[in-house]
Design a protein around this motif. Structure first.
Motif, short mmCIF file in Angstrom:
data_model
loop_
_atom_site.label_atom_id
_atom_site.label_comp_id
_atom_site.label_asym_id
_atom_site.label_seq_id
_atom_site.Cartn_x
_atom_site.Cartn_y
_atom_site.Cartn_z
N ASP A 39 0.96 -0.77 -0.51
CA ASP A 39 -0.32 0.24 0.70
C ASP A 39 0.76 0.93 -0.22
O ASP A 39 2.01 1.36 0.30
N LYS A 40 0.89 2.20 -0.76
CA LYS A 40 0.99 4.20 -1.13
C LYS A 40 1.68 4.27 0.86
O LYS A 40 2.73 5.02 1.25
N PHE A 41 0.49 4.02 1.26
CA PHE A 41 0.93 4.92 2.60
C PHE A 41 1.85 3.96 3.53
O PHE A 41 2.23 4.58 4.54
N LEU A 42 2.66 2.23 3.04
CA LEU A 42 3.12 1.75 4.04
C LEU A 42 4.64 2.41 3.37
O LEU A 42 5.29 1.42 4.04
N TYR A 96 11.31 1.53 -8.87
CA TYR A 96 9.67 0.70 -7.59
C TYR A 96 9.63 1.66 -6.85
O TYR A 96 7.61 1.75 -6.11
N ALA A 97 10.05 2.76 -5.98
CA ALA A 97 9.71 3.60 -5.80
C ALA A 97 8.88 4.70 -5.66
O ALA A 97 7.52 5.07 -5.71
#
Length: 101
Positions: A39-42, A96-97
């Motif tokens: 998840d983008k928040f993790l 990836y990021a």
């Protein structure tokens, strides 16, 4: 972090950890498994910043370091670090990021 993972393993509990610690320790934690990731928040993205236009000591070295980190050679080091020892890399590269920014 490792001690908390060990306790979660012993108590068959839940715990949130970073992926690199998990990769290094998962072989020692038979009662734990990944339930959720990506998840983008993790995602914990790191940025390399410098201000080369300032006349501060080390500014040139900082700029060269950032250039190296973003170079293909630097990214290859990041994407392969730990792979030989743990079977997968401990860190993800900028490509990836970028999907999470």
């Amino acid at each position: 972090m490792k001690e908390t993972l060990k306790r979660a393993n012993d108590e068959k509990a839940y715990f949130m950890t970073d992926s690199s610690t998990w990769i290094m320790e998962k072989g020692n934690l038979p009662n734990l498994r990944v339930l959720f990731k990506g998840d983008k928040f993790l995602v914990n993205t790191y940025h390399a910043l410098c201000q080369p236009e300032r006349a501060t000591p080390g500014a040139d070295s900082a700029a060269r370091f950032v250039e190296f980190v973003i170079s293909e050679k630097g990214q290859d080091i990041i994407r392969s670090y730990g792979k030989e020892q743990y079977g997968q890399a401990l860190y993800d590269d900028a490509a990836y990021a970028s999907q999470y920014e």
